[in-house]
Scaffold this motif. Sequence first.
Motif, PDB file in Angstrom:
ATOM      1  N   ASN A 117      12.067 -20.862   8.831  1.00 40.76           N
ATOM      2  CA  ASN A 117      12.275 -21.230  10.368  1.00 40.76           C
ATOM      3  C   ASN A 117      11.483 -20.057  11.085  1.00 40.76           C
ATOM      4  OD1 ASN A 117      13.864 -23.490   9.766  1.00 40.76           O
ATOM      5  ND2 ASN A 117      15.739 -22.371   9.951  1.00 40.76           N
ATOM      6  N   ARG A 118      11.755 -18.896  10.639  1.00 41.56           N
ATOM      7  CA  ARG A 118      11.088 -17.557  11.295  1.00 41.56           C
ATOM      8  C   ARG A 118       9.450 -17.725  11.047  1.00 41.56           C
ATOM      9  NH1 ARG A 118       9.400 -12.774  10.763  1.00 41.56           N
ATOM     10  NH2 ARG A 118       9.143 -12.862   8.461  1.00 41.56           N
ATOM     11  N   GLN A 119       9.031 -18.125  10.260  1.00 41.80           N
ATOM     12  CA  GLN A 119       7.672 -18.152  10.213  1.00 41.80           C
ATOM     13  C   GLN A 119       6.847 -19.506  10.621  1.00 41.80           C
ATOM     14  OE1 GLN A 119       5.844 -16.352   6.778  1.00 41.80           O
ATOM     15  NE2 GLN A 119       7.578 -15.291   5.763  1.00 41.80           N
ATOM     16  N   GLY A 120       7.749 -20.344  11.219  1.00 43.64           N
ATOM     17  CA  GLY A 120       7.376 -21.576  11.905  1.00 43.64           C
ATOM     18  C   GLY A 120       6.917 -22.629  10.943  1.00 43.64           C
ATOM     19  N   VAL A 121       7.446 -22.566   9.533  1.00 44.27           N
ATOM     20  CA  VAL A 121       7.312 -23.978   8.682  1.00 44.27           C
ATOM     21  C   VAL A 121       7.897 -25.168   9.286  1.00 44.27           C
ATOM     22  CG1 VAL A 121       7.322 -24.406   6.304  1.00 44.27           C
ATOM     23  CG2 VAL A 121       6.940 -22.122   6.864  1.00 44.27           C
ATOM     24  N   SER A 122       7.127 -26.240   9.009  1.00 42.68           N
ATOM     25  CA  SER A 122       7.704 -27.460   9.465  1.00 42.68           C
ATOM     26  C   SER A 122       6.877 -28.580   8.441  1.00 42.68           C
ATOM     27  CB  SER A 122       6.907 -27.965  10.722  1.00 42.68           C
ATOM     28  OG  SER A 122       5.745 -27.973  10.818  1.00 42.68           O
ATOM     29  N   GLY A 123       8.013 -29.606   8.319  1.00 41.78           N
ATOM     30  CA  GLY A 123       7.537 -30.609   7.372  1.00 41.78           C
ATOM     31  C   GLY A 123       8.566 -30.961   6.321  1.00 41.78           C
ATOM     32  N   THR A 124       8.398 -31.754   5.243  1.00 37.97           N
ATOM     33  CA  THR A 124       9.405 -31.853   4.401  1.00 37.97           C
ATOM     34  C   THR A 124       9.583 -30.841   3.507  1.00 37.97           C
ATOM     35  OG1 THR A 124       9.580 -34.572   4.546  1.00 37.97           O
ATOM     36  CG2 THR A 124      10.234 -33.443   2.473  1.00 37.97           C
ATOM     37  N   LEU A 125      10.723 -30.184   3.098  1.00 38.05           N
ATOM     38  CA  LEU A 125      10.733 -28.922   2.004  1.00 38.05           C
ATOM     39  C   LEU A 125      11.119 -29.729   0.821  1.00 38.05           C
ATOM     40  CD1 LEU A 125      12.066 -25.675   2.848  1.00 38.05           C
ATOM     41  CD2 LEU A 125      12.701 -26.773   0.804  1.00 38.05           C
ATOM     42  N   LEU A 126      10.165 -29.443  -0.055  1.00 41.03           N
ATOM     43  CA  LEU A 126      10.999 -29.748  -1.480  1.00 41.03           C
ATOM     44  C   LEU A 126      11.640 -28.492  -2.004  1.00 41.03           C
ATOM     45  CD1 LEU A 126       7.568 -31.181  -2.953  1.00 41.03           C
ATOM     46  CD2 LEU A 126       9.242 -32.363  -1.694  1.00 41.03           C
ATOM     47  N   CYS A 127      12.845 -28.684  -2.376  1.00 42.33           N
ATOM     48  CA  CYS A 127      13.523 -27.835  -3.197  1.00 42.33           C
ATOM     49  C   CYS A 127      13.663 -28.220  -4.922  1.00 42.33           C
ATOM     50  CB  CYS A 127      15.103 -27.807  -2.739  1.00 42.33           C
ATOM     51  SG  CYS A 127      16.054 -26.455  -3.373  1.00 42.33           S
ATOM     52  N   VAL A 128      13.120 -27.322  -5.738  1.00 41.71           N
ATOM     53  CA  VAL A 128      12.821 -27.890  -6.870  1.00 41.71           C
ATOM     54  C   VAL A 128      13.926 -27.131  -7.890  1.00 41.71           C
ATOM     55  CG1 VAL A 128      10.933 -27.588  -8.849  1.00 41.71           C
ATOM     56  CG2 VAL A 128      10.455 -27.624  -6.565  1.00 41.71           C
ATOM     57  N   VAL A 129      14.491 -28.320  -8.654  1.00 43.71           N
ATOM     58  CA  VAL A 129      15.627 -27.615  -9.463  1.00 43.71           C
ATOM     59  C   VAL A 129      15.064 -27.912 -10.968  1.00 43.71           C
ATOM     60  CG1 VAL A 129      17.906 -28.420 -10.302  1.00 43.71           C
ATOM     61  CG2 VAL A 129      17.383 -28.636  -7.854  1.00 43.71           C
ATOM     62  N   HIS A 130      14.886 -26.760 -11.658  1.00 44.90           N
ATOM     63  CA  HIS A 130      14.348 -26.850 -12.842  1.00 44.90           C
ATOM     64  C   HIS A 130      15.415 -27.069 -14.143  1.00 44.90           C
ATOM     65  CE1 HIS A 130      15.628 -22.408 -12.010  1.00 44.90           C
ATOM     66  NE2 HIS A 130      15.902 -22.297 -13.247  1.00 44.90           N
ATOM     67  N   GLU A 131      16.623 -27.033 -13.531  1.00 44.56           N
ATOM     68  CA  GLU A 131      17.886 -27.312 -14.624  1.00 44.56           C
ATOM     69  C   GLU A 131      18.751 -28.337 -13.990  1.00 44.56           C
ATOM     70  OE1 GLU A 131      17.850 -22.908 -16.849  1.00 44.56           O
ATOM     71  OE2 GLU A 131      19.379 -23.500 -15.338  1.00 44.56           O
ATOM     72  N   GLU A 132      18.717 -29.635 -14.276  1.00 41.67           N
ATOM     73  CA  GLU A 132      19.275 -30.607 -13.537  1.00 41.67           C
ATOM     74  C   GLU A 132      20.632 -30.422 -13.283  1.00 41.67           C
ATOM     75  OE1 GLU A 132      17.679 -34.070 -15.488  1.00 41.67           O
ATOM     76  OE2 GLU A 132      16.595 -34.570 -13.938  1.00 41.67           O
ATOM     77  N   ASP A 133      21.256 -29.987 -14.405  1.00 41.51           N
ATOM     78  CA  ASP A 133      22.952 -29.947 -14.501  1.00 41.51           C
ATOM     79  C   ASP A 133      23.609 -28.303 -14.114  1.00 41.51           C
ATOM     80  OD1 ASP A 133      21.980 -28.662 -16.731  1.00 41.51           O
ATOM     81  OD2 ASP A 133      23.434 -29.309 -18.029  1.00 41.51           O
ATOM     82  N   ASN A 134      22.555 -27.556 -13.431  1.00 38.26           N
ATOM     83  CA  ASN A 134      22.904 -26.169 -13.086  1.00 38.26           C
ATOM     84  C   ASN A 134      23.283 -26.426 -11.728  1.00 38.26           C
ATOM     85  OD1 ASN A 134      23.444 -23.518 -12.386  1.00 38.26           O
ATOM     86  ND2 ASN A 134      21.464 -22.966 -13.592  1.00 38.26           N
ATOM     87  N   VAL A 135      24.844 -26.020 -11.560  1.00 38.42           N
ATOM     88  CA  VAL A 135      25.254 -26.203 -10.152  1.00 38.42           C
ATOM     89  C   VAL A 135      24.787 -24.892  -9.186  1.00 38.42           C
ATOM     90  CG1 VAL A 135      27.511 -24.843 -10.853  1.00 38.42           C
ATOM     91  CG2 VAL A 135      27.512 -26.333  -8.889  1.00 38.42           C
ATOM     92  N   GLY A 136      24.637 -23.787  -9.836  1.00 41.13           N
ATOM     93  CA  GLY A 136      23.832 -22.525  -9.099  1.00 41.13           C
ATOM     94  C   GLY A 136      22.732 -22.895  -8.457  1.00 41.13           C
ATOM     95  N   LEU A 137      21.906 -24.023  -9.062  1.00 44.97           N
ATOM     96  CA  LEU A 137      20.697 -24.243  -8.408  1.00 44.97           C
ATOM     97  C   LEU A 137      20.836 -25.309  -7.264  1.00 44.97           C
ATOM     98  CD1 LEU A 137      18.413 -24.741 -11.689  1.00 44.97           C
ATOM     99  CD2 LEU A 137      18.797 -22.500 -10.117  1.00 44.97           C
ATOM    100  N   HIS A 138      22.026 -26.319  -7.452  1.00 44.84           N
ATOM    101  CA  HIS A 138      22.449 -27.181  -6.692  1.00 44.84           C
ATOM    102  C   HIS A 138      22.763 -26.382  -5.409  1.00 44.84           C
ATOM    103  CE1 HIS A 138      23.160 -30.229  -9.756  1.00 44.84           C
ATOM    104  NE2 HIS A 138      22.084 -29.763  -9.849  1.00 44.84           N
ATOM    105  N   ASP A 139      23.506 -25.123  -5.485  1.00 40.65           N
ATOM    106  CA  ASP A 139      24.120 -24.635  -4.333  1.00 40.65           C
ATOM    107  C   ASP A 139      22.814 -23.939  -3.670  1.00 40.65           C
ATOM    108  OD1 ASP A 139      26.630 -24.977  -4.988  1.00 40.65           O
ATOM    109  OD2 ASP A 139      26.838 -23.119  -6.105  1.00 40.65           O
ATOM    110  N   ARG A 140      21.801 -23.636  -4.223  1.00 40.75           N
ATOM    111  CA  ARG A 140      20.628 -22.821  -3.583  1.00 40.75           C
ATOM    112  C   ARG A 140      20.056 -23.989  -2.565  1.00 40.75           C
ATOM    113  NH1 ARG A 140      18.022 -19.221  -8.311  1.00 40.75           N
ATOM    114  NH2 ARG A 140      19.651 -18.091  -8.797  1.00 40.75           N
ATOM    115  N   CYS A 141      19.654 -25.113  -3.057  1.00 42.90           N
ATOM    116  CA  CYS A 141      19.294 -26.325  -2.466  1.00 42.90           C
ATOM    117  C   CYS A 141      20.145 -26.685  -1.275  1.00 42.90           C
ATOM    118  CB  CYS A 141      18.773 -27.515  -3.311  1.00 42.90           C
ATOM    119  SG  CYS A 141      17.652 -27.299  -4.385  1.00 42.90           S
TER     120      CYS A 141
END
Length: 429
Positions: free
Chosen positions: A222-246
């Motif tokens: 936000n601070r850098q003025g980014v816009s558009g759809t943001l893709l959050c890339v999960v490299h381990e599908e069943d890892n809840v910690g990565l889900h938390d980041r997204c």
Amino acid sequence: MKHLGKSHLITLVIGLVLGAIALGAVHAAISVSSDVRIGVKRLNDGRVEVKLQQLDGETWVDLDTAAARFLPTDAEVDRWRYSSSIEVVGTVETQPVVLADPPVMCVHGHAHPRDDRFWRWVLASSDVAAYQYGVDVRLYGATDAEQHVNGIRDCMSHDPITIATSLPYAEELQEVLAEATAAGIHVVSFNSGADDAQAVGTLLHIGLDDVGGGERAGDEFNRQGVSGTLLCVVHEEDNVGLHDRCDGIGKTYEGGEVEWISVDVATAEELGAGHAEHSRPEHLQTLIAERIAEGDVGAILTLNHDSAVAAMAAIEEAEAEIALASFGFSDALADAVRDGKLLFVVWDHPVAQGYLAVSGMALAYTLELSRLNPGVFLNGAKILIEPTLANQERAAELKSMFAGPPPSPQDESGESDATGSESASDPGS
């Protein structure tokens, strides 16, 4: 002969006990004793002089002379008289300290260090902590829940005093962790699964504030003025910690929708004939490139080093103007931030996580030795590390932390990690 006061003697005893515990002693019986006798003689003037002697080996030795040691000739009958005090030597008799084998502790990650640079640093730092604490640490890696469960059961066969495990898929680990607890093994958790730690009954959880890291990433976009759809890339599908980041970035990103992309690990491994460290980035690069081609993508957040490299390749292939950031850190990512290919990186502190995992196990063991109940004392506490965000201003500073390659821990699969052609100072995530 040196005379020891009571306080000095107690200090010495305590020091011996603590030293024995630190070395893994199982017995150190301690007693304090001294043989003394009283001597008296009549003087020419009729007074009686009193002194005290102590047995040193086979010889009686006079102790310090008391100032008030004379019984006068006109002493009152049937009344006790006392000398002034003197210091009596105490001796410490100890049985030989019996040293047990170092206590066994196990650290369970959810990747193999030979395949994942983040876990290479985590487990290497666990090795260092184990050396400093004087324990026998066994390191385990797993690529799925079944391997993870089998690793914990293998650890239990070695009679560990404590187990530290990541909780990427806590529900699948709950049964085996309950078995460990029932067997009297203390369990702490670290890395992924902070919100699941209490449900599976671990004493203490240590890890990154994954939700907070995602929120900080969204704020920086936000601070850098980014816009558009943001893709959050999960490299381990069943890892809840990565889900938390997204989930975290979904709470703060204001430039558009947050869309998840997940890697199908099984498909990725098939593409690389089982060599996931080569195939997964290629598979991920393809997925990202295909999504970029559909349009609308303004930003991408990857959650480890290899995913960031794959995303940079996909953006370059598409010749697109897309803001990219990532969790993890390395020389290569620092250079990418410097060159404008990455807006920023979120440093996820693998060394701190691995070191503190062993420290958490040592704390549980220390509480038990102190006759305290670790479960009640720790009460499911959480220690969450605040992620460090490095944009162009800080990337060069963080890059300077790498003085050389990490040690190469060996996991319980019997295969030591191999760095291949990777940069020696590149820890990744």
